[in-house]
Each structure stands twice: as C-alpha cells, then as structure tokens.
Design a protein around this motif. Structure first.
Motif, PDB file in Angstrom:
ATOM      1  N   LYS A   3      35.999  47.417  39.412  1.00 53.77           N
ATOM      2  CA  LYS A   3      34.754  47.920  38.843  1.00 53.77           C
ATOM      3  C   LYS A   3      33.638  46.916  39.082  1.00 53.77           C
ATOM      4  O   LYS A   3      33.866  45.734  39.294  1.00 53.77           O
ATOM      5  CB  LYS A   3      34.904  48.147  37.330  1.00 53.77           C
ATOM      6  CG  LYS A   3      36.008  49.111  36.967  1.00 53.77           C
ATOM      7  CD  LYS A   3      35.682  50.499  37.414  1.00 53.77           C
ATOM      8  CE  LYS A   3      36.787  51.455  36.976  1.00 53.77           C
ATOM      9  NZ  LYS A   3      36.703  52.731  37.608  1.00 53.77           N
ATOM     10  N   VAL A   4      32.424  47.410  39.034  1.00 54.03           N
ATOM     11  CA  VAL A   4      31.239  46.574  39.207  1.00 54.03           C
ATOM     12  C   VAL A   4      30.586  46.374  37.852  1.00 54.03           C
ATOM     13  O   VAL A   4      30.441  47.318  37.073  1.00 54.03           O
ATOM     14  CB  VAL A   4      30.234  47.235  40.184  1.00 54.03           C
ATOM     15  CG1 VAL A   4      28.959  46.417  40.276  1.00 54.03           C
ATOM     16  CG2 VAL A   4      30.861  47.407  41.556  1.00 54.03           C
ATOM     17  N   ILE A   5      30.211  45.137  37.568  1.00 56.53           N
ATOM     18  CA  ILE A   5      29.496  44.821  36.336  1.00 56.53           C
ATOM     19  C   ILE A   5      28.169  44.179  36.724  1.00 56.53           C
ATOM     20  O   ILE A   5      28.142  43.200  37.476  1.00 56.53           O
ATOM     21  CB  ILE A   5      30.294  43.842  35.456  1.00 56.53           C
ATOM     22  CG1 ILE A   5      31.612  44.471  35.022  1.00 56.53           C
ATOM     23  CG2 ILE A   5      29.476  43.422  34.246  1.00 56.53           C
ATOM     24  CD1 ILE A   5      32.506  43.523  34.242  1.00 56.53           C
ATOM     25  N   LEU A  27      32.809  27.772  45.236  1.00 57.19           N
ATOM     26  CA  LEU A  27      32.902  29.218  45.083  1.00 57.19           C
ATOM     27  C   LEU A  27      31.514  29.840  45.068  1.00 57.19           C
ATOM     28  O   LEU A  27      30.536  29.185  44.713  1.00 57.19           O
ATOM     29  CB  LEU A  27      33.601  29.575  43.761  1.00 57.19           C
ATOM     30  CG  LEU A  27      35.030  29.097  43.570  1.00 57.19           C
ATOM     31  CD1 LEU A  27      35.477  29.320  42.138  1.00 57.19           C
ATOM     32  CD2 LEU A  27      35.959  29.804  44.538  1.00 57.19           C
ATOM     33  N   SER A  28      31.473  31.114  45.417  1.00 55.06           N
ATOM     34  CA  SER A  28      30.226  31.843  45.233  1.00 55.06           C
ATOM     35  C   SER A  28      30.051  32.086  43.738  1.00 55.06           C
ATOM     36  O   SER A  28      31.011  32.020  42.965  1.00 55.06           O
ATOM     37  CB  SER A  28      30.280  33.186  45.965  1.00 55.06           C
ATOM     38  OG  SER A  28      31.226  34.047  45.343  1.00 55.06           O
ATOM     39  N   LEU A  29      28.840  32.378  43.324  1.00 56.04           N
ATOM     40  CA  LEU A  29      28.582  32.669  41.918  1.00 56.04           C
ATOM     41  C   LEU A  29      29.415  33.871  41.473  1.00 56.04           C
ATOM     42  O   LEU A  29      30.017  33.865  40.392  1.00 56.04           O
ATOM     43  CB  LEU A  29      27.089  32.925  41.686  1.00 56.04           C
ATOM     44  CG  LEU A  29      26.682  33.270  40.256  1.00 56.04           C
ATOM     45  CD1 LEU A  29      27.093  32.169  39.287  1.00 56.04           C
ATOM     46  CD2 LEU A  29      25.175  33.508  40.200  1.00 56.04           C
ATOM     47  N   THR A  30      29.495  34.890  42.320  1.00 58.21           N
ATOM     48  CA  THR A  30      30.272  36.083  41.988  1.00 58.21           C
ATOM     49  C   THR A  30      31.739  35.744  41.767  1.00 58.21           C
ATOM     50  O   THR A  30      32.345  36.157  40.768  1.00 58.21           O
ATOM     51  CB  THR A  30      30.137  37.146  43.092  1.00 58.21           C
ATOM     52  OG1 THR A  30      28.766  37.525  43.193  1.00 58.21           O
ATOM     53  CG2 THR A  30      30.995  38.362  42.813  1.00 58.21           C
ATOM     54  N   LYS A  31      32.345  34.980  42.674  1.00 56.87           N
ATOM     55  CA  LYS A  31      33.764  34.620  42.535  1.00 56.87           C
ATOM     56  C   LYS A  31      33.997  33.763  41.299  1.00 56.87           C
ATOM     57  O   LYS A  31      34.988  33.929  40.577  1.00 56.87           O
ATOM     58  CB  LYS A  31      34.271  33.873  43.776  1.00 56.87           C
ATOM     59  CG  LYS A  31      34.490  34.763  44.956  1.00 56.87           C
ATOM     60  CD  LYS A  31      35.729  35.584  44.744  1.00 56.87           C
ATOM     61  CE  LYS A  31      36.014  36.416  45.971  1.00 56.87           C
ATOM     62  NZ  LYS A  31      37.043  37.403  45.726  1.00 56.87           N
ATOM     63  N   LEU A  37      35.605  35.441  33.867  1.00 59.14           N
ATOM     64  CA  LEU A  37      35.804  36.668  33.091  1.00 59.14           C
ATOM     65  C   LEU A  37      37.281  37.025  32.991  1.00 59.14           C
ATOM     66  O   LEU A  37      37.759  37.481  31.943  1.00 59.14           O
ATOM     67  CB  LEU A  37      35.019  37.826  33.698  1.00 59.14           C
ATOM     68  CG  LEU A  37      33.514  37.791  33.495  1.00 59.14           C
ATOM     69  CD1 LEU A  37      32.854  38.909  34.296  1.00 59.14           C
ATOM     70  CD2 LEU A  37      33.151  37.900  32.028  1.00 59.14           C
ATOM     71  N   GLU A  38      38.019  36.824  34.066  1.00 63.20           N
ATOM     72  CA  GLU A  38      39.459  37.087  34.040  1.00 63.20           C
ATOM     73  C   GLU A  38      40.152  36.179  33.025  1.00 63.20           C
ATOM     74  O   GLU A  38      41.020  36.631  32.269  1.00 63.20           O
ATOM     75  CB  GLU A  38      40.060  36.890  35.431  1.00 63.20           C
ATOM     76  CG  GLU A  38      39.690  37.981  36.413  1.00 63.20           C
ATOM     77  CD  GLU A  38      40.104  37.680  37.839  1.00 63.20           C
ATOM     78  OE1 GLU A  38      40.643  36.582  38.112  1.00 63.20           O
ATOM     79  OE2 GLU A  38      39.868  38.534  38.706  1.00 63.20           O
ATOM     80  N   GLN A  39      39.751  34.912  32.976  1.00 63.91           N
ATOM     81  CA  GLN A  39      40.349  33.979  32.020  1.00 63.91           C
ATOM     82  C   GLN A  39      40.013  34.380  30.585  1.00 63.91           C
ATOM     83  O   GLN A  39      40.874  34.318  29.700  1.00 63.91           O
ATOM     84  CB  GLN A  39      39.883  32.554  32.300  1.00 63.91           C
ATOM     85  CG  GLN A  39      40.475  31.981  33.565  1.00 63.91           C
ATOM     86  CD  GLN A  39      39.950  30.597  33.895  1.00 63.91           C
ATOM     87  OE1 GLN A  39      39.124  30.037  33.185  1.00 63.91           O
ATOM     88  NE2 GLN A  39      40.446  30.037  34.987  1.00 63.91           N
ATOM     89  N   VAL A  40      38.783  34.808  30.350  1.00 58.67           N
ATOM     90  CA  VAL A  40      38.381  35.260  29.013  1.00 58.67           C
ATOM     91  C   VAL A  40      39.192  36.482  28.611  1.00 58.67           C
ATOM     92  O   VAL A  40      39.687  36.578  27.481  1.00 58.67           O
ATOM     93  CB  VAL A  40      36.864  35.564  28.967  1.00 58.67           C
ATOM     94  CG1 VAL A  40      36.484  36.308  27.701  1.00 58.67           C
ATOM     95  CG2 VAL A  40      36.056  34.281  29.102  1.00 58.67           C
ATOM     96  N   ALA A  41      39.354  37.419  29.536  1.00 63.59           N
ATOM     97  CA  ALA A  41      40.109  38.640  29.241  1.00 63.59           C
ATOM     98  C   ALA A  41      41.570  38.327  28.938  1.00 63.59           C
ATOM     99  O   ALA A  41      42.153  38.882  28.002  1.00 63.59           O
ATOM    100  CB  ALA A  41      39.999  39.624  30.409  1.00 63.59           C
TER     101      ALA A  41
END
Length: 80
Positions: A3-5, A27-31, A37-41
């Motif tokens: 998904k896109v956020i 890393l790029s800002l997106t990566k 976000l993955e770590q937070v989730a």
C-alpha cells in the motif's frame, strides 16, 4: 499487495532529521521510513499480543490470589 501512504504536514525539522538518519544509513528516505514503520508495527503487535496473554492469565487466576505470591512465582519461573 503493498500500500501507499502519503504523509502531509511533516514539520521541516522532522523531515530534516529523517533525511539525515536515512543518509547516515545509506538509505533513501522512503526506505528508511518504511523500515521504521515496520519496526513500529511489529512492536505494537508484540505489545497487543502480550496484553492479550496477560488478560488471559489474569482471567484464569483466582480473584483472591496474593499479588506477592504471584510475583514470587513469576521470579521463580524466570530463574528456571
């Protein structure tokens, strides 16, 4: 499917800090933001899972169980 956020109204200083952190890691800002976000989730999932386990155990405990005994048994279990 991924998904896109889109995030709006990110303060300049926050954007700058994220950009700097991403660059420091190559890393790029997106990566970088995606990884964060993955770590937070994952952390939130773990908290919710642990809370469910705690509630389940509490429901199985007798209402008059001594809290000191509970802590003693917990510590004993950790030593094993």
């Amino acid at each position: 499917m991924a998904k896109v956020i889109h995030i709006r109204n990110v303060p300049d200083d926050v954007h700058a800090a994220l950009t700097e952190a991403a660059e420091a890691r190559g890393l790029s800002l997106t990566k970088y933001v995606q990884r964060e976000l993955e770590q937070v989730a994952r952390a939130d999932f773990a908290v919710q899972h642990n809370l469910a386990v705690i509630r389940e155990v509490q429901a199985q405990m007798p209402p008059d169980m001594d809290p000191e005994l509970t802590l003693e048994l917990l510590h004993e279990g950790r030593r094993e």
